[in-house]
Design a protein around this motif. Structure first.
Motif, PDB file in Angstrom:
ATOM      1  N   ARG A 106      -1.884  -6.910   8.929  1.00 25.99           N
ATOM      2  CA  ARG A 106      -1.946  -5.667   8.160  1.00 25.99           C
ATOM      3  C   ARG A 106      -1.480  -5.911   6.737  1.00 25.99           C
ATOM      4  NH1 ARG A 106      -1.502  -0.410  10.342  1.00 25.99           N
ATOM      5  NH2 ARG A 106      -2.631  -0.970  12.199  1.00 25.99           N
ATOM      6  N   HIS A 107      -0.406  -6.719   6.607  1.00 23.13           N
ATOM      7  CA  HIS A 107       0.110  -7.013   5.269  1.00 23.13           C
ATOM      8  C   HIS A 107      -0.894  -7.824   4.458  1.00 23.13           C
ATOM      9  CE1 HIS A 107       4.682  -6.281   6.079  1.00 23.13           C
ATOM     10  NE2 HIS A 107       3.946  -5.203   6.217  1.00 23.13           N
ATOM     11  N   ALA A 125      -4.189  -7.688   4.710  1.00 18.50           N
ATOM     12  CA  ALA A 125      -5.256  -6.776   4.287  1.00 18.50           C
ATOM     13  C   ALA A 125      -4.763  -5.869   3.168  1.00 18.50           C
ATOM     14  CB  ALA A 125      -5.747  -5.953   5.472  1.00 18.50           C
ATOM     15  N   ALA A 126      -3.521  -5.409   3.269  1.00 21.61           N
ATOM     16  CA  ALA A 126      -2.987  -4.523   2.233  1.00 21.61           C
ATOM     17  C   ALA A 126      -2.866  -5.273   0.908  1.00 21.61           C
ATOM     18  CB  ALA A 126      -1.619  -3.979   2.653  1.00 21.61           C
ATOM     19  N   SER A 137      -6.243  -5.790  -0.524  1.00 25.69           N
ATOM     20  CA  SER A 137      -6.881  -4.524  -0.893  1.00 25.69           C
ATOM     21  C   SER A 137      -6.331  -4.017  -2.214  1.00 25.69           C
ATOM     22  CB  SER A 137      -6.634  -3.501   0.216  1.00 25.69           C
ATOM     23  OG  SER A 137      -7.287  -2.311  -0.064  1.00 25.69           O
ATOM     24  N   SER A 138      -5.033  -4.031  -2.370  1.00 24.59           N
ATOM     25  CA  SER A 138      -4.423  -3.661  -3.643  1.00 24.59           C
ATOM     26  C   SER A 138      -3.012  -4.208  -3.699  1.00 24.59           C
ATOM     27  CB  SER A 138      -4.381  -2.143  -3.825  1.00 24.59           C
ATOM     28  OG  SER A 138      -3.523  -1.827  -4.893  1.00 24.59           O
ATOM     29  N   HIS A 155      -0.842  -3.844  -5.997  1.00 25.95           N
ATOM     30  CA  HIS A 155       0.132  -2.847  -6.456  1.00 25.95           C
ATOM     31  C   HIS A 155       0.564  -1.940  -5.317  1.00 25.95           C
ATOM     32  CE1 HIS A 155       0.050  -3.823 -10.632  1.00 25.95           C
ATOM     33  NE2 HIS A 155      -1.266  -3.781 -10.652  1.00 25.95           N
ATOM     34  N   VAL A 156      -0.419  -1.422  -4.592  1.00 25.90           N
ATOM     35  CA  VAL A 156      -0.081  -0.521  -3.492  1.00 25.90           C
ATOM     36  C   VAL A 156       0.794  -1.267  -2.488  1.00 25.90           C
ATOM     37  CG1 VAL A 156      -0.975   0.862  -1.595  1.00 25.90           C
ATOM     38  CG2 VAL A 156      -2.163   0.858  -3.795  1.00 25.90           C
ATOM     39  N   ALA A 157       0.441  -2.503  -2.193  1.00 23.52           N
ATOM     40  CA  ALA A 157       1.222  -3.274  -1.236  1.00 23.52           C
ATOM     41  C   ALA A 157       2.665  -3.417  -1.722  1.00 23.52           C
ATOM     42  CB  ALA A 157       0.588  -4.649  -1.019  1.00 23.52           C
ATOM     43  N   HIS A 158       2.818  -3.749  -3.001  1.00 22.61           N
ATOM     44  CA  HIS A 158       4.167  -3.917  -3.561  1.00 22.61           C
ATOM     45  C   HIS A 158       4.964  -2.610  -3.445  1.00 22.61           C
ATOM     46  CE1 HIS A 158       7.413  -5.118  -6.178  1.00 22.61           C
ATOM     47  NE2 HIS A 158       7.132  -4.163  -7.054  1.00 22.61           N
ATOM     48  N   VAL A 212       5.677  -4.237   0.913  1.00 24.24           N
ATOM     49  CA  VAL A 212       5.082  -5.478   1.412  1.00 24.24           C
ATOM     50  C   VAL A 212       5.457  -6.571   0.417  1.00 24.24           C
ATOM     51  CG1 VAL A 212       2.943  -6.717   1.872  1.00 24.24           C
ATOM     52  CG2 VAL A 212       3.136  -4.306   2.482  1.00 24.24           C
ATOM     53  N   LYS A 268     -13.520 -10.616  -1.999  1.00 22.62           N
ATOM     54  CA  LYS A 268     -12.453 -10.241  -2.930  1.00 22.62           C
ATOM     55  C   LYS A 268     -11.196  -9.745  -2.212  1.00 22.62           C
ATOM     56  CE  LYS A 268     -14.109  -5.569  -4.032  1.00 22.62           C
ATOM     57  NZ  LYS A 268     -13.178  -4.896  -3.119  1.00 22.62           N
ATOM     58  N   GLY A 297      -8.944  -7.839   1.179  1.00 27.88           N
ATOM     59  CA  GLY A 297      -8.705  -6.481   1.648  1.00 27.88           C
ATOM     60  C   GLY A 297      -9.209  -6.192   3.036  1.00 27.88           C
ATOM     61  N   PHE A 298     -10.147  -6.996   3.502  1.00 28.74           N
ATOM     62  CA  PHE A 298     -10.650  -6.781   4.850  1.00 28.74           C
ATOM     63  C   PHE A 298     -11.114  -8.100   5.442  1.00 28.74           C
ATOM     64  CE2 PHE A 298     -14.160  -6.105   7.798  1.00 28.74           C
ATOM     65  CZ  PHE A 298     -13.534  -5.281   8.724  1.00 28.74           C
ATOM     66  N   LEU A 301      11.756  -1.876  -7.499  1.00 29.69           N
ATOM     67  CA  LEU A 301      10.326  -2.125  -7.691  1.00 29.69           C
ATOM     68  C   LEU A 301      10.064  -2.906  -8.974  1.00 29.69           C
ATOM     69  CD1 LEU A 301       9.199   1.340  -6.474  1.00 29.69           C
ATOM     70  CD2 LEU A 301       8.305  -0.796  -5.568  1.00 29.69           C
ATOM     71  N   LEU A 335      -3.620   3.925  -7.784  1.00 30.29           N
ATOM     72  CA  LEU A 335      -3.391   2.519  -8.117  1.00 30.29           C
ATOM     73  C   LEU A 335      -2.218   1.934  -7.349  1.00 30.29           C
ATOM     74  CD1 LEU A 335      -4.885   0.689 -10.065  1.00 30.29           C
ATOM     75  CD2 LEU A 335      -3.029   1.008 -11.690  1.00 30.29           C
ATOM     76  N   ARG A 336      -1.190   2.768  -7.080  1.00 32.84           N
ATOM     77  CA  ARG A 336       0.019   2.217  -6.464  1.00 32.84           C
ATOM     78  C   ARG A 336       0.361   2.859  -5.138  1.00 32.84           C
ATOM     79  NH1 ARG A 336       3.255   2.629 -12.041  1.00 32.84           N
ATOM     80  NH2 ARG A 336       2.251   0.895 -13.080  1.00 32.84           N
ATOM     81  N   GLY A 337      -0.275   3.984  -4.854  1.00 37.60           N
ATOM     82  CA  GLY A 337       0.166   4.728  -3.687  1.00 37.60           C
ATOM     83  C   GLY A 337      -0.615   4.437  -2.416  1.00 37.60           C
ATOM     84  N   LEU A 338      -1.926   4.455  -2.513  1.00 41.01           N
ATOM     85  CA  LEU A 338      -2.734   4.406  -1.297  1.00 41.01           C
ATOM     86  C   LEU A 338      -3.789   3.312  -1.380  1.00 41.01           C
ATOM     87  CD1 LEU A 338      -3.341   8.246  -0.916  1.00 41.01           C
ATOM     88  CD2 LEU A 338      -1.805   6.864   0.462  1.00 41.01           C
ATOM     89  N   LEU A 339      -4.105   2.739  -0.219  1.00 36.77           N
ATOM     90  CA  LEU A 339      -5.210   1.782  -0.128  1.00 36.77           C
ATOM     91  C   LEU A 339      -6.478   2.601   0.063  1.00 36.77           C
ATOM     92  CD1 LEU A 339      -3.542  -0.767   2.296  1.00 36.77           C
ATOM     93  CD2 LEU A 339      -3.883  -1.061  -0.152  1.00 36.77           C
ATOM     94  N   LYS A 371      -8.999   1.887   2.875  1.00 37.03           N
ATOM     95  CA  LYS A 371      -8.547   1.895   4.267  1.00 37.03           C
ATOM     96  C   LYS A 371      -8.478   3.326   4.796  1.00 37.03           C
ATOM     97  CE  LYS A 371      -7.628  -2.541   4.320  1.00 37.03           C
ATOM     98  NZ  LYS A 371      -8.468  -3.394   5.133  1.00 37.03           N
ATOM     99  N   LEU A 388       1.977   1.931   6.484  1.00 38.40           N
ATOM    100  CA  LEU A 388       2.134   0.641   5.795  1.00 38.40           C
ATOM    101  C   LEU A 388       3.569   0.396   5.335  1.00 38.40           C
ATOM    102  CD1 LEU A 388       0.754  -1.877   4.783  1.00 38.40           C
ATOM    103  CD2 LEU A 388       0.200  -0.696   2.675  1.00 38.40           C
ATOM    104  N   LEU A 437       6.008  -0.123   8.490  1.00 41.89           N
ATOM    105  CA  LEU A 437       5.310  -0.767   9.604  1.00 41.89           C
ATOM    106  C   LEU A 437       6.279  -1.315  10.646  1.00 41.89           C
ATOM    107  CD1 LEU A 437       2.384  -0.969  10.201  1.00 41.89           C
ATOM    108  CD2 LEU A 437       2.278  -3.158   9.028  1.00 41.89           C
ATOM    109  N   ILE A 468       1.682  -4.481  16.392  1.00 43.73           N
ATOM    110  CA  ILE A 468       1.775  -3.082  15.985  1.00 43.73           C
ATOM    111  C   ILE A 468       1.421  -2.182  17.175  1.00 43.73           C
ATOM    112  CG2 ILE A 468       0.779  -1.339  14.463  1.00 43.73           C
ATOM    113  CD1 ILE A 468       0.154  -3.720  12.538  1.00 43.73           C
TER     114      ILE A 468
END
Lengths: 333, 504
Positions: free
Chosen positions: A205-206, A208-209, A212-213, A215-218, A222, A277, A279-280, B304, B341-345, B348, B356, B359, B367
């Motif tokens: 999951r990490h 893919a996250a 995928s992005s 920034h979002v992961a950070h 993650v 690229k 993410g999946f 962060l 940009l920072r909140g949601l994938l 997905k 996420l 987790l 999981i």
């Protein structure tokens, strides 16, 4: 499996998308063509042969699936395999006078391969994550380095395992359990573990996250760098595993060992539906990708319909088709 | 009075279903400096982009020398002598200063570039703005203030009739701003029409001839600058009723335990010496202009981004927060201002997004998807997330539903202290109300909440206490009745807490 059933009705209502079905259909079509063209195609001998040859690329491609899913790329795996093979042979030959022919020396060789793979993967990962250099550039560099190192170790020729050792080590490629050879068993194990990790474990999951992005992961707690580093290290170890299976097959390593393996592995990953690229990713798709690539090769060799020299062209068409299917799936989703 | 060079007449501008300009009228005259002021989101930048032809107006007319024009692109605007300098620079980073100054209008001699002439003129323009950079330096190597000067040099090279600048001094030091103003004066003397936006009312007073005040996508007042004091400008920028959009504020008990105490928080480049305390049950607002370091300070606090604090205490215990997981372990959680940009994938589904951040709470090595599904069912009910299907791509949800999902995601970590940054940006009023109610209930149940917002009303409607940040520091603190838009704006633009105090 009560957990699965909760969502099943919703998911099953519509047919899976072409990016899921495409590779499966392609594989079935290839099997049908092969069976029609040559009666030996579905024979146990040929199937074992195809699977065993697929195993090297396949084991590496499973690792590559994680790297690509996390938004990375590794061009160095083919050279890395050659270098590890050369190193393994040198270490085993050097240890022969001390250890003699036997299980300990084989274990030493295997440990060498796994440790060398781990270190090589960590090096790639360190340069990419900690120093922030692009994966393409780092692994293009290490690709050249490993290729050159193995050529230098072999002094431009071939590094050969001692004959006695080779005879003793051969069964690791040619023998197996109940007629299933070791490379196929190891490949299957790697695939099963890989699939579970990718689809069910936190690490998958990490990955893919992260892909995928970043920034979002950070922002979602993650550890992006550690996740990426782990994918490269894991790929390195799997290159080591593949090399352990590969060395007993020929008992030698040279500058031409593992040439273009990196591109075959990446192609298998992409055909299998993993997004380049990041993410999946799906490990089972990668397995289908590997099988498609080896079946094309196998069918062209068994039949005289199309020249085997056109193998590359057909593989190329399949790769491009796979990406077109992916794009259409994305446009709809 | 001279005829306007460029005018907007009843201009409306919509982005999708949202109208951001509701009938704007503006006149820009040759040899005059017009300042456009207003709160964040009042529509200043959009109005300027319409003026320059950078964005087409949805309806209304743009008049150039009294003739109606419609610019298909920025190039047509520039060809007509209108130059826009963006808030975010419009420079090709990899090209040199000289190449940027002449980008798109390179001088030629025959087929080849006339490099000698371009070099001569580049030096001349740069000298006029007293910018000492070498014309051969790539723009990527320049500081922000040098980039601003290069932008102005570039405008000089274009012989602009109308020069439009969006917050030109935001990135400049006082000395650099003074050089800019000299250039503005020189351009005005040669008959150029100049428009600029600024949040610094002092410089508006100093440099502008006229002021137009925008609020909620309309021009509410236009006056010669000598007729308006800075206080009057601030008052004109704000001044709206707070409706019952907000739940009733609960009193914070005087003996409520302090959940979070921050002493001397520094975030290099963004914030310095930020200190505050947050009590259980309290909603603390953090106001300030965009770029005042609000977001960066809180991101630094939550590990962060790189930050350092003299001392951070959570529930009375001294803690070290170096990475996001440290903050989460102490049940301190940050909800980002940028959900896309920072909140949601966005690629997905809701389930993957929901769990996420937390987790580790869903299963061990593998999981527990059953637990995830149960959590999603709960979140959909609790936060009233309206999605057609459970497996919808999050990118296909509306902004309001995305925001509710993001809030649900952050709540999966079960924070004791929740910092929300622009919690209602770009969402409809109904969803806003739901989010306000949720935050209020959360505070009532003993959590500590920090709300960062550019919407004054939101801060005033929610917060028990407000910190106003300005240029990376806490410029003032307001509590209870003292929380007014005027007071916040005064602190945010550095005018001072109240007029009497300033006069003293």
């Amino acid at each position: 499996m009560a957990s699965e059933t909760v969502n099943m009705p919703e998911r099953r209502r519509k047919l899976p998308s072409m990016s899921v079905l495409g590779p499966v259909i392609a594989l079935l079509v290839l099997v049908a063509i092969g069976a029609m063209m040559n009666p030996n195609f579905l024979g146990a001998g040929n199937i074992t042969n195809v699977l065993a040859r697929s195993a090297f690329i396949g084991i590496i491609a499973v690792g590559m699936t994680f790297v690509i899913t996390a938004g990375g790329l590794d061009l160095s795996v083919g050279s890395m395999a050659a270098f590890i093979a050369g190193l393994m042979i040198l270490v085993m030959n050097a240890a022969l006078p001390v250890l003699g022919v036997g299980v300990p020396i084989i274990l030493l060789g295997m440990a060498t391969a796994l440790i060398a793979g781990l270190l090589a993967g960590l090096l790639n990962g360190f340069l990419i994550t900690t120093l922030g250099i692009e994966a393409f550039i780092v692994t293009l560099g290490t690709m050249g380095i490993y290729r050159s190192l193995v050529t230098w170790l072999a002094d431009g020729g071939t590094l050969s395992l001692d004959f006695g050792l080779r005879t003793f080590y051969r069964p690791v490629y040619f023998d197996g359990i109940l007629g299933v050879s070791w490379p196929i068993i190891v490949f299957a194990l790697v695939v099963i573990i890989g699939e579970v990790v990718m689809s069910r474990a936190r690490f998958g999951r990490h990955c893919a996250a992260t892909g995928s992005s970043e920034h979002v992961a950070h922002y979602s707690n993650v550890n992006v760098n550690r996740t990426r580093l782990a994918t490269y290290a894991m790929l390195g170890v799997l290159v080591g595993v593949a090399t352990i299976m590969y060395v007993p097959r020929l008992g030698s390593a040279s500058a031409s060992t593992g040439v273009l393996w990196e591109l075959e592995a990446i192609a298998a990953v992409i055909i299998g539906g993993t997004v380049l690229k990041g993410g999946f990713g799906r490990v089972w798709g990668t397995v289908i990708g590997v099988l498609i690539l080896s079946l094309i090769d196998n069918i062209l060799n068994l039949t005289d319909l199309v020249s085997p020299y056109l193998n590359g062209a057909i593989q190329g068409v399949i790769i491009i088709l796979a990406v077109i299917l992916q794009r259409e799936a994305k446009a709809k989703g | 009075m001279t005829e306007p060079v460029l005018s907007l007449r009843n201009v409306h501008k919509s982005f999708g279903p949202v109208e951001v300009l509701h009938g704007v009228d503006l006149d820009i005259r040759a040899g005059e400096v017009l300042a456009l002021i207003g709160e964040n989101g009042a529509g200043k930048s959009t109005a300027m982009k319409c003026l320059a032809g950078y964005q087409p107006a949805s309806s209304g007319r743009i008049l150039l020398d009294g003739e109606e024009v419609s610019f298909a692109s920025l190039h047509e605007g520039e060809a007509a002598g209108i130059v826009l300098i963006h808030q975010e620079f419009n420079l090709a980073e990899q090209l040199t200063v000289e190449q940027n100054i002449f980008l798109g209008r390179e001088l030629r001699r025959g087929l080849l570039l006339d490099k000698a002439e371009m070099r001569r003129r580049s030096r001349e323009y740069l000298a006029r703005v007293k910018c000492r950079v070498d014309p051969d330096t790539p723009v990527s190597k320049l500081s922000n203030s040098d980039k601003q000067m290069v932008e102005i040099a570039k405008a000089l090279g274009r012989d602009a009739r109308v020069l439009i600048m969006d917050e030109p001094t935001a990135v400049l030091t006082n000395a650099e701003a003074a050089i800019l103003f000299e250039q503005v004066e020189a351009l005005r003397a040669t008959g150029t029409a100049i428009v600029f936006t600024s949040h610094k009312l002092g410089e508006v007073k100093q440099i502008a001839d006229r002021v137009s005040v925008m609020r909620d996508g309309m021009v509410v007042q236009t006056a010669p600058v000598q007729d308006m004091s800075e206080d009057q400008m601030a008052t004109a920028m704000v001044g709206r009723d707070v409706s019952d959009l907000y739940p009733a504020k609960a009193e914070v008990a005087a003996d409520a335990p302090v959940l979070l105490r921050v002493d001397g928080l520094d975030v290099p480049g963004f914030a310095e010496g930020v200190s505050f305390a947050l009590r259980a049950g309290e909603i603390l607002g953090i106001a300030g202009l965009v770029g005042s370091g609000r977001t960066e300070a809180m991101e630094g606090l939550c590990g962060l981004r790189i930050a350092r604090a003299d001392r951070t205490e959570i529930a009375g215990q001294s803690v070290q927060i170096r990475k996001p997981s440290d903050a989460l372990r102490h049940r301190l959680c940050y909800l980002t201002e940028d959900r896309k940009l920072r909140g949601l994938l966005l690629d997905k589904g809701m389930r993957e997004n929901l769990t996420l951040q937390a987790l580790a709470r869903f299963g061990g090595l593998l999981i527990d998807q059953k637990a995830e599904d149960a959590a999603l069912t709960r979140a959909i009910r609790e936060f009233d997330i309206r999605a057609g299907r459970r497996d919808v791509r999050v990118g296909n949800l509306s902004g309001g539903n995305q925001q509710k999902l993001l809030l649900a995601k952050v709540m999966q970590s079960e924070p004791q202290i929740l910092i929300v940054d622009e919690p209602t940006r770009g969402i409809d009023i109904g969803t806003k109300q739901q989010i306000y109610a949720f935050l209020s209930d959360l505070a009532a149940s003993g959590h500590g909440i920090v709300v960062i917002s550019s919407e004054m009303q939101e801060i005033i409607g929610l917060a028990n206490r407000v910190l106003v940040m300005r240029q990376g520091r806490i410029a003032g603190e307001l509590a209870g009745e003292a929380i007014t838009e005027e007071a916040i704006v005064r602190h945010a633009v550095g005018v001072g807490a109240d007029p009497k105090e300033r006069a003293a």
